[in-house]
Design an enzyme around this catalytic site. Structure first.
Site, PDB file in Angstrom:
ATOM      1  N   SER A  80       0.627  -1.456   0.214  1.00 17.41           N
ATOM      2  CA  SER A  80       0.000   0.016  -0.566  1.00 17.41           C
ATOM      3  C   SER A  80       1.037   1.164  -0.017  1.00 17.41           C
ATOM      4  CB  SER A  80      -1.202  -0.138   1.300  1.00 17.41           C
ATOM      5  OG  SER A  80      -1.214   1.117   1.530  1.00 17.41           O
ATOM      6  N   HIS A 107      -1.198  -1.342  -4.403  1.00 23.02           N
ATOM      7  CA  HIS A 107      -3.088  -1.062  -3.391  1.00 23.02           C
ATOM      8  C   HIS A 107      -3.008   0.318  -2.705  1.00 23.02           C
ATOM      9  CE1 HIS A 107      -6.338  -1.585  -0.984  1.00 23.02           C
ATOM     10  NE2 HIS A 107      -5.798  -0.809  -0.105  1.00 23.02           N
ATOM     11  N   ASP A 120      -4.886   3.016  -0.920  1.00 22.77           N
ATOM     12  CA  ASP A 120      -6.340   4.021  -0.605  1.00 22.77           C
ATOM     13  C   ASP A 120      -6.323   4.884  -0.227  1.00 22.77           C
ATOM     14  OD1 ASP A 120      -6.499   1.039   1.362  1.00 22.77           O
ATOM     15  OD2 ASP A 120      -4.418   1.988   1.935  1.00 22.77           O
ATOM     16  N   MET A 157      -8.566   8.195   0.502  1.00 21.35           N
ATOM     17  CA  MET A 157      -9.747   8.386   1.915  1.00 21.35           C
ATOM     18  C   MET A 157     -10.440   9.812   1.733  1.00 21.35           C
ATOM     19  SD  MET A 157      -6.683   6.648   5.027  1.00 21.35           S
ATOM     20  CE  MET A 157      -6.130   5.419   5.158  1.00 21.35           C
ATOM     21  N   HIS A 198      -8.412   1.137  -3.526  1.00 23.51           N
ATOM     22  CA  HIS A 198      -9.361   1.348  -2.314  1.00 23.51           C
ATOM     23  C   HIS A 198     -10.089   2.406  -1.660  1.00 23.51           C
ATOM     24  CE1 HIS A 198      -9.698  -0.471   2.460  1.00 23.51           C
ATOM     25  NE2 HIS A 198     -11.221  -0.456   1.496  1.00 23.51           N
ATOM     26  N   MET A 200     -11.975   4.712   0.561  1.00 22.54           N
ATOM     27  CA  MET A 200     -12.693   4.333   2.007  1.00 22.54           C
ATOM     28  C   MET A 200     -13.077   6.207   2.222  1.00 22.54           C
ATOM     29  SD  MET A 200      -9.538   2.789   4.069  1.00 22.54           S
ATOM     30  CE  MET A 200      -8.172   3.111   3.452  1.00 22.54           C
ATOM     31  N   MET A 253     -11.032  -5.537   6.238  1.00 28.10           N
ATOM     32  CA  MET A 253     -10.697  -4.978   6.918  1.00 28.10           C
ATOM     33  C   MET A 253      -9.731  -5.237   8.499  1.00 28.10           C
ATOM     34  SD  MET A 253      -9.660  -2.142   5.513  1.00 28.10           S
ATOM     35  CE  MET A 253      -8.981  -1.409   6.842  1.00 28.10           C
ATOM     36  N   ASP A 291      -6.268  -6.301   5.221  1.00 26.26           N
ATOM     37  CA  ASP A 291      -5.706  -4.817   4.828  1.00 26.26           C
ATOM     38  C   ASP A 291      -6.071  -4.870   6.289  1.00 26.26           C
ATOM     39  OD1 ASP A 291      -4.233  -2.382   4.276  1.00 26.26           O
ATOM     40  OD2 ASP A 291      -6.105  -2.121   3.456  1.00 26.26           O
TER      41      ASP A 291
END
Length: 219
Positions: A9, A34, A36, A38, A67, A69, A138, A176
């Site tokens: 990540s 990966h 992330d 956010m 991903h 979020m 998660m 993750d």
């Protein structure tokens, strides 16, 4: 069991050197990148948007596992698809019509995934399992890197393995949060297909060696 895929990540990378970070992942022998995303609302942190994905895309041919979020992921799914995502995973807790979100990702030619936080049971996502390519468990409460794995989340991986076998499905199971050389054994033994590691990867001096270790391979 086959060796799991390793997806470092970039959340744990130096944000001023993201291109170099992706190149490091590429050279390490890892399988995916990966990413992330956010929004400071669904989780208490803020990272980056579609432009980061498009700017990083030339640095590797590895699949980009994005991903989301974020609240209202449907509003940004098309932009991340256009930017170069391969897998797009959203949180079940952030949507009302999850099946519609899965269809949106599929119709854009990408592979849909659904993630659940530690407090969400597997039963809440079971109806959607035939339609997704990935379920992301998660194993920490999302929002920050460097947390310790919540071991009770391993039971969700085992549940998904059983359901997948019983229903003859083919989705991947990812974990993750808190994945490192020590906890990877627990996650692999639970039946996980994709191990997402951030802090452990970017703090490792020998990244290629770490990737082999996470896979459970002697190197």
């Amino acid at each position: 069991m086959n060796s799991p895929l390793i997806a470092p990540s970039i959340l744990s990378a130096n944000f001023a050197r993201m291109g170099e970070a992706v190149s490091e992942i590429d050279r390490s022998g890892a399988d995916w990148v990966h990413i992330d995303v956010m929004d400071g609302s669904f989780v208490p942190n803020l990272t980056f948007g579609p432009k980061m994905v498009s700017d990083l895309r030339p640095y590797t041919r590895l699949p980009f596992d994005v991903h989301l979020m974020i609240q209202n992921p449907d509003s940004l799914i098309p932009a991340f698809a256009e930017a170069g995502a391969d897998y797009i995973t959203f949180h079940l807790e952030a949507v009302i019509h999850a099946h519609r979100s899965v269809q949106l990702i599929r119709n854009l030619g990408k592979k849909p995934g659904i993630s659940i936080v530690p407090s969400t049971p597997v039963s809440h996502v079971e109806e959607l399992l035939p339609y997704v390519d990935q379920i992301l468990i998660m194993t920490v409460n999302p929002g920050f890197g460097g947390q310790s794995l919540i071991t009770t989340c391993l039971n969700k991986i085992k549940q998904l393995v059983s359901i997948r076998k019983a229903k003859d499905l083919s989705f991947l199971i990812a974990a993750d949060g808190g994945i490192n050389q020590e906890t990877a054994t627990l996650v692999r033994n639970a039946g996980c297909d994709v191990l997402i590691a951030g802090s452990a990867f970017f703090s490792a001096q020998d990244k290629n060696g770490l990737v082999h270790a996470l896979k459970g391979e002697v190197f």
